[in-house]
Design an enzyme around this catalytic site. Structure first.
Site, PDB file in Angstrom:
ATOM      1  N   ARG A   1      -2.604  -2.742  -7.286  1.00 60.43           N
ATOM      2  CA  ARG A   1      -2.035  -3.532  -6.208  1.00 60.43           C
ATOM      3  C   ARG A   1      -1.153  -4.640  -6.773  1.00 60.43           C
ATOM      4  O   ARG A   1      -1.512  -5.307  -7.762  1.00 60.43           O
ATOM      5  CB  ARG A   1      -3.126  -4.160  -5.336  1.00 60.43           C
TER       6      ARG A   1
ATOM      7  N   HIS B   1       1.145  -4.116   5.691  1.00 61.22           N
ATOM      8  CA  HIS B   1      -0.082  -4.132   6.511  1.00 61.22           C
ATOM      9  C   HIS B   1      -1.313  -4.550   5.717  1.00 61.22           C
ATOM     10  O   HIS B   1      -2.423  -4.334   6.167  1.00 61.22           O
ATOM     11  CB  HIS B   1      -0.298  -2.752   7.144  1.00 61.22           C
ATOM     12  N   GLU B   2      -1.123  -5.150   4.523  1.00 61.73           N
ATOM     13  CA  GLU B   2      -2.295  -5.563   3.724  1.00 61.73           C
ATOM     14  C   GLU B   2      -2.066  -7.022   3.333  1.00 61.73           C
ATOM     15  O   GLU B   2      -1.411  -7.296   2.332  1.00 61.73           O
ATOM     16  CB  GLU B   2      -2.365  -4.640   2.484  1.00 61.73           C
TER      17      GLU B   2
ATOM     18  N   CYS C   1     -13.744   1.974  21.343  1.00 64.01           N
ATOM     19  CA  CYS C   1     -14.618   0.913  20.834  1.00 64.01           C
ATOM     20  C   CYS C   1     -16.043   1.059  21.357  1.00 64.01           C
ATOM     21  O   CYS C   1     -16.995   0.759  20.653  1.00 64.01           O
ATOM     22  CB  CYS C   1     -14.055  -0.461  21.209  1.00 64.01           C
TER      23      CYS C   1
ATOM     24  N   CYS D   1      -9.385   2.086  17.737  1.00 67.08           N
ATOM     25  CA  CYS D   1      -9.345   1.356  19.007  1.00 67.08           C
ATOM     26  C   CYS D   1      -8.113   1.833  19.767  1.00 67.08           C
ATOM     27  O   CYS D   1      -7.042   1.994  19.177  1.00 67.08           O
ATOM     28  CB  CYS D   1      -9.262  -0.142  18.742  1.00 67.08           C
TER      29      CYS D   1
ATOM     30  N   CYS E   1     -12.528  -0.760  24.924  1.00 68.58           N
ATOM     31  CA  CYS E   1     -11.907   0.528  25.290  1.00 68.58           C
ATOM     32  C   CYS E   1     -12.904   1.667  25.060  1.00 68.58           C
ATOM     33  O   CYS E   1     -13.973   1.484  24.497  1.00 68.58           O
ATOM     34  CB  CYS E   1     -10.614   0.734  24.500  1.00 68.58           C
TER      35      CYS E   1
ATOM     36  N   CYS F   1       0.879  -1.170   0.000  1.00 74.32           N
ATOM     37  CA  CYS F   1       0.000   0.000   0.000  1.00 74.32           C
ATOM     38  C   CYS F   1       0.917   1.221   0.000  1.00 74.32           C
ATOM     39  O   CYS F   1       2.047   1.149   0.482  1.00 74.32           O
ATOM     40  CB  CYS F   1      -0.885  -0.037   1.242  1.00 74.32           C
ATOM     41  N   HIS F   2       0.419   2.334  -0.504  1.00 77.14           N
ATOM     42  CA  HIS F   2       1.302   3.495  -0.576  1.00 77.14           C
ATOM     43  C   HIS F   2       1.808   3.939   0.800  1.00 77.14           C
ATOM     44  O   HIS F   2       2.880   4.524   0.925  1.00 77.14           O
ATOM     45  CB  HIS F   2       0.618   4.655  -1.310  1.00 77.14           C
ATOM     46  N   THR F   3       1.057   3.622   1.845  1.00 83.71           N
ATOM     47  CA  THR F   3       1.489   4.008   3.198  1.00 83.71           C
ATOM     48  C   THR F   3       2.819   3.333   3.558  1.00 83.71           C
ATOM     49  O   THR F   3       3.646   3.925   4.258  1.00 83.71           O
ATOM     50  CB  THR F   3       0.396   3.640   4.227  1.00 83.71           C
TER      51      THR F   3
ATOM     52  N   CYS G   1      -6.528  -3.338   3.801  1.00 89.30           N
ATOM     53  CA  CYS G   1      -6.359  -1.879   3.834  1.00 89.30           C
ATOM     54  C   CYS G   1      -7.063  -1.133   2.701  1.00 89.30           C
ATOM     55  O   CYS G   1      -8.121  -0.563   2.905  1.00 89.30           O
ATOM     56  CB  CYS G   1      -4.886  -1.473   3.878  1.00 89.30           C
TER      57      CYS G   1
ATOM     58  N   CYS H   1     -10.948  -3.910  20.075  1.00 89.81           N
ATOM     59  CA  CYS H   1     -10.970  -4.707  21.308  1.00 89.81           C
ATOM     60  C   CYS H   1     -12.383  -4.831  21.856  1.00 89.81           C
ATOM     61  O   CYS H   1     -12.693  -5.746  22.607  1.00 89.81           O
ATOM     62  CB  CYS H   1     -10.037  -4.103  22.362  1.00 89.81           C
TER      63      CYS H   1
ATOM     64  N   ARG I   1      -2.745   0.737  20.559  1.00 92.37           N
ATOM     65  CA  ARG I   1      -2.136   1.718  19.658  1.00 92.37           C
ATOM     66  C   ARG I   1      -0.831   2.304  20.227  1.00 92.37           C
ATOM     67  O   ARG I   1       0.102   2.596  19.473  1.00 92.37           O
ATOM     68  CB  ARG I   1      -3.162   2.823  19.379  1.00 92.37           C
TER      69      ARG I   1
HETATM   70  P1  NAD Z   1      -1.419   4.922  -5.248  1.00 92.07           P
HETATM   71  O1  NAD Z   1      -0.008   5.351  -5.336  1.00 92.07           O
HETATM   72  O2  NAD Z   1      -1.793   3.612  -5.829  1.00 92.07           O
HETATM   73  O3  NAD Z   1      -2.347   6.016  -5.968  1.00 92.07           O
HETATM   74  C1  NAD Z   1      -2.114   7.392  -5.948  1.00 92.07           C
HETATM   75  C2  NAD Z   1      -2.687   8.024  -7.235  1.00 92.07           C
HETATM   76  O4  NAD Z   1      -2.554   9.452  -7.131  1.00 92.07           O
HETATM   77  C3  NAD Z   1      -1.966   7.625  -8.520  1.00 92.07           C
HETATM   78  O5  NAD Z   1      -2.937   7.244  -9.485  1.00 92.07           O
HETATM   79  C4  NAD Z   1      -1.242   8.912  -8.962  1.00 92.07           C
HETATM   80  O6  NAD Z   1      -1.140   9.027 -10.378  1.00 92.07           O
HETATM   81  C5  NAD Z   1      -2.138   9.981  -8.384  1.00 92.07           C
HETATM   82  N1  NAD Z   1      -1.494  11.272  -8.127  1.00 92.07           N
HETATM   83  C6  NAD Z   1      -0.275  11.491  -7.581  1.00 92.07           C
HETATM   84  N2  NAD Z   1      -0.066  12.821  -7.437  1.00 92.07           N
HETATM   85  C7  NAD Z   1      -1.168  13.440  -7.913  1.00 92.07           C
HETATM   86  C8  NAD Z   1      -1.569  14.810  -8.031  1.00 92.07           C
HETATM   87  N3  NAD Z   1      -0.783  15.805  -7.615  1.00 92.07           N
HETATM   88  N4  NAD Z   1      -2.783  15.083  -8.555  1.00 92.07           N
HETATM   89  C9  NAD Z   1      -3.593  14.094  -8.990  1.00 92.07           C
HETATM   90  N5  NAD Z   1      -3.274  12.776  -8.896  1.00 92.07           N
HETATM   91  C10 NAD Z   1      -2.076  12.456  -8.364  1.00 92.07           C
HETATM   92  O7  NAD Z   1      -1.815   5.007  -3.714  1.00 92.07           O
HETATM   93  P2  NAD Z   1      -2.922   4.205  -2.879  1.00 92.07           P
HETATM   94  O8  NAD Z   1      -2.333   2.944  -2.356  1.00 92.07           O
HETATM   95  O9  NAD Z   1      -4.197   4.189  -3.643  1.00 92.07           O
HETATM   96  O10 NAD Z   1      -3.049   5.174  -1.609  1.00 92.07           O
HETATM   97  C11 NAD Z   1      -3.514   6.489  -1.764  1.00 92.07           C
HETATM   98  C12 NAD Z   1      -3.255   7.290  -0.490  1.00 92.07           C
HETATM   99  O11 NAD Z   1      -4.084   6.819   0.553  1.00 92.07           O
HETATM  100  C13 NAD Z   1      -1.836   7.192   0.052  1.00 92.07           C
HETATM  101  O12 NAD Z   1      -1.503   8.448   0.605  1.00 92.07           O
HETATM  102  C14 NAD Z   1      -1.953   6.171   1.154  1.00 92.07           C
HETATM  103  O13 NAD Z   1      -0.918   6.335   2.091  1.00 92.07           O
HETATM  104  C15 NAD Z   1      -3.304   6.513   1.712  1.00 92.07           C
HETATM  105  N6  NAD Z   1      -4.029   5.492   2.458  1.00 92.07           N
HETATM  106  C16 NAD Z   1      -4.734   5.896   3.541  1.00 92.07           C
HETATM  107  C17 NAD Z   1      -5.502   5.011   4.246  1.00 92.07           C
HETATM  108  C18 NAD Z   1      -6.314   5.452   5.423  1.00 92.07           C
HETATM  109  O14 NAD Z   1      -6.788   4.619   6.182  1.00 92.07           O
HETATM  110  N7  NAD Z   1      -6.518   6.721   5.621  1.00 92.07           N
HETATM  111  C19 NAD Z   1      -5.544   3.674   3.850  1.00 92.07           C
HETATM  112  C20 NAD Z   1      -4.833   3.289   2.697  1.00 92.07           C
HETATM  113  C21 NAD Z   1      -4.083   4.213   2.014  1.00 92.07           C
HETATM  114  N1  AHE Z   2       1.824   7.585  11.479  1.00 91.01           N
HETATM  115  C1  AHE Z   2       1.612   8.583  10.472  1.00 91.01           C
HETATM  116  C2  AHE Z   2       0.244   8.547   9.867  1.00 91.01           C
HETATM  117  C3  AHE Z   2      -0.090   7.212   9.311  1.00 91.01           C
HETATM  118  C4  AHE Z   2      -1.577   7.054   9.133  1.00 91.01           C
HETATM  119  O1  AHE Z   2      -2.326   8.028   9.013  1.00 91.01           O
HETATM  120  N2  AHE Z   2      -2.013   5.830   9.096  1.00 91.01           N
HETATM  121  C5  AHE Z   2      -3.387   5.567   8.854  1.00 91.01           C
HETATM  122  C6  AHE Z   2      -3.492   4.314   8.086  1.00 91.01           C
HETATM  123  S1  AHE Z   2      -2.850   4.411   6.504  1.00 91.01           S
HETATM  124  C7  AHE Z   2      -3.158   2.883   5.881  1.00 91.01           C
HETATM  125  O2  AHE Z   2      -2.622   2.761   4.672  1.00 91.01           O
HETATM  126  C8  AHE Z   2      -4.157   5.244  10.106  1.00 91.01           C
HETATM  127  O3  AHE Z   2      -5.295   4.942  10.005  1.00 91.01           O
HETATM  128  N3  AHE Z   2      -3.582   5.230  11.250  1.00 91.01           N
HETATM  129  C9  AHE Z   2      -4.379   4.788  12.353  1.00 91.01           C
HETATM  130  C10 AHE Z   2      -3.939   5.133  13.685  1.00 91.01           C
HETATM  131  O4  AHE Z   2      -4.648   4.737  14.605  1.00 91.01           O
HETATM  132  O5  AHE Z   2      -2.907   5.801  13.811  1.00 91.01           O
HETATM  133  C11 AHE Z   2       1.891   9.968  11.027  1.00 91.01           C
HETATM  134  O6  AHE Z   2       1.917  10.899  10.199  1.00 91.01           O
HETATM  135  O7  AHE Z   2       2.076  10.112  12.234  1.00 91.01           O
HETATM  136 ZN    ZN Z   3      -2.629   0.935   3.693  1.00 94.75          ZN
HETATM  137 ZN    ZN Z   4     -10.775  -0.887  21.585  1.00 91.24          ZN
END
Ligand code: NAD
Ligand code: AHE
Ligand code: ZN
Ligand code: ZN
Length: 389
Positions: free
Chosen positions: A384, A81-82, A117, A125, A114, A45-47, A189, A111, A129
């Site tokens: 992916r 993480h996926e 939850c 949760c 907490c 995943c991009h994270t 994820c 859990c 963490r």
């Molecule tokens: P990815 O790299 O597969 O997709 C990103 C897309 O953004 C690509 O298609 C790319 O061409 C496009 N892009 C890049 N810069 C751009 C711009 N300036 N303008 C327009 N498009 C642009 O990533 P992903 O795995 O789909 O993840 C996307 C984001 O979500 C990441 O930041 C990841 O860390 C985050 N994420 C967050 C959570 C969450 O729980 N909040 C969960 C999973 C992923």
């Molecule tokens: N630790 C980073 C931020 C990372 C972050 O935001 N993680 C997301 C999941 S991304 C999945 O691809 C998240 O949900 N975190 C849950 C949590 O409980 O922290 C920072 O910038 O500090």
């Molecule tokens: Zn992720």
């Molecule tokens: Zn909990």
């Protein structure tokens, strides 16, 4: 193997941005409340990439007491993480799963007990963490991974770039053993995050106009979720026009490439939608785009959901007037899904063909090819990539 140290292969991130190294890693047996899982498939995943590219920025003002560094970005660590796998052994007191169960490790625990939850207001949760956020296990504040006696940090409480990992029992979702693990690993994820951002966080209503910034897996899952929610227009925004054909298959109805316009992208979208969109989703992790995603929302009600994780040290900004005049800025973690109770439900939905999963998998490689998988992600050629362990 139960009760014994297992030596297996894992991809270790020794330092930020340096290629991962496949090492023989010692994985300690699970302690009380812990589960050791044989990981069979993991996706990237991009994270993972953001953390790997981690940098440290410190700031100390009256309002910023801590460093802006990502506290999860510790090295050396095992990222990932996926994933999906099979329980190998369980520690004392673990009753919800047993060896042989098919599971998805969840970076967001559940859990059930907490404050978080029980609140009914969040999927976050609080139980573990404090430990998982800094790469260690709760019982003894130590890691279960080592290489030649040197401890290796955990990541997100999952560390799935290893043939075996140890996680807390509250992080394990038990799933239908008939589900193909090489596919449903994605339900750890990206896909749930996009679907849930629409269904749980934004609660998009039928007829809504939606804009999606970034058409990677997360953004495409937002499109899929928005289509299912009955959105009337789903506008995909990406710098890479190759993503547009793909996004059509996931429900996007229109496309905008910021490179084709001289005006700021928020203005382009406001003009296209008679004043702005009802919902926007930032699925990139770019703080300038987060601003644009907020500012393309309709005055009075438009809601923007931050899904993307920005690089360590980045901050968001906008004119406060944007919020004063009714736009709403929100964020989502794991799409608001409660992990242990809802991941099995998502697996069942996939088995009933009610949600897509296979369609997000563009590449299949092995653990040994993990650096190539990161290259593919950075080149933007892949949604992916699933690694067989
Ligand atoms: P990815 O790299 O597969 O997709 C990103 C897309 O953004 C690509 O298609 C790319 O061409 C496009 N892009 C890049 N810069 C751009 C711009 N300036 N303008 C327009 N498009 C642009 O990533 P992903 O795995 O789909 O993840 C996307 C984001 O979500 C990441 O930041 C990841 O860390 C985050 N994420 C967050 C959570 C969450 O729980 N909040 C969960 C999973 C992923
Ligand atoms: N630790 C980073 C931020 C990372 C972050 O935001 N993680 C997301 C999941 S991304 C999945 O691809 C998240 O949900 N975190 C849950 C949590 O409980 O922290 C920072 O910038 O500090
Ligand atoms: Zn992720
Ligand atoms: Zn909990």
């Amino acid at each position: 193997t139960q009760g014994q140290v297992i030596t297996c292969k894992a991809a270790v991130a020794w330092e930020p941005n340096k290629p991962l190294v496949i090492e023989d890693v010692q994985v300690a047996p699970p302690q009380a409340g812990e589960v050791r899982i044989k990981i069979l498939f993991t996706a990237l995943c991009h994270t993972d990439a953001y953390t790997w590219g981690g940098k440290i920025i410190c700031r100390n003002t009256a309002y910023t007491l801590f460093t802006l560094q990502d506290p999860e970005g510790l090295f050396p660590c095992i990222l990932g993480h996926e994933a999906a796998g099979i329980v190998e052994s369980v520690g004392e007191g673990v009753t919800d799963v047993q060896p042989g169960d098919h599971v998805i490790p969840c970076y967001q625990a559940e859990c059930g007990e907490c404050k978080f939850c029980k609140s009914g207001k969040t999927n976050l949760c609080g139980k573990i963490r404090a430990a998982t956020g800094v790469g260690i296990m709760m019982n003894d504040r130590k890691s279960r991974f080592s290489v030649n006696g040197k401890p290796i940090y955990h990541f997100m409480g999952t560390s799935t770039f290893s043939q075996y990992t140890v996680v807390h029992d509250v992080s394990v979702a038990k799933i239908d053993p008939k589900a193909p693990l090489d596919k449903v690993c994605l339900l750890g994820c990206g896909v749930p995050t996009g679907l849930g951002a629409v269904w749980n966080t934004a609660k998009v209503e039928p007829g809504s106009i939606v804009a999606i910034f970034g058409l990677g897996t997360v953004g495409l899952a937002v499109a899929e979720g928005a289509k299912a929610a009955g959105a009337s227009r789903i506008i995909g925004v990406d710098l890479d026009s190759k993503k547009f054909d793909v996004a059509k298959n996931f429900g996007a109805t229109e496309f905008v490439n910021p490179k084709d316009h001289d005006k700021p992208i928020q203005q382009v979208l406001v003009d296209l939608t008679d004043g702005g969109v009802d919902y926007s989703f930032e699925c990139i992790g770019n703080v300038s785009v987060m601003r644009a995603a907020l500012e393309c929302c309709h005055k009075g009600w438009g809601t923007s959901v931050i899904v993307g994780v920005a690089a360590s040290g980045q901050e968001i900004s906008t004119r406060p007037f944007q919020l004063v005049t009714g736009r709403v800025w929100k964020g989502t973690a794991f799409g608001g899904f409660k992990s242990r109770s809802q991941v099995p439900w998502l697996v069942d939905k996939y088995m009933k063909k009610e949600i897509k999963v296979d369609e997000y998998i563009t590449h299949n490689l092995t653990l040994g090819e993990i650096n190539k998988a990161f290259d593919l992600m950075h080149e933007g050629r892949c949604l992916r990539c699933v690694l067989a362990m």
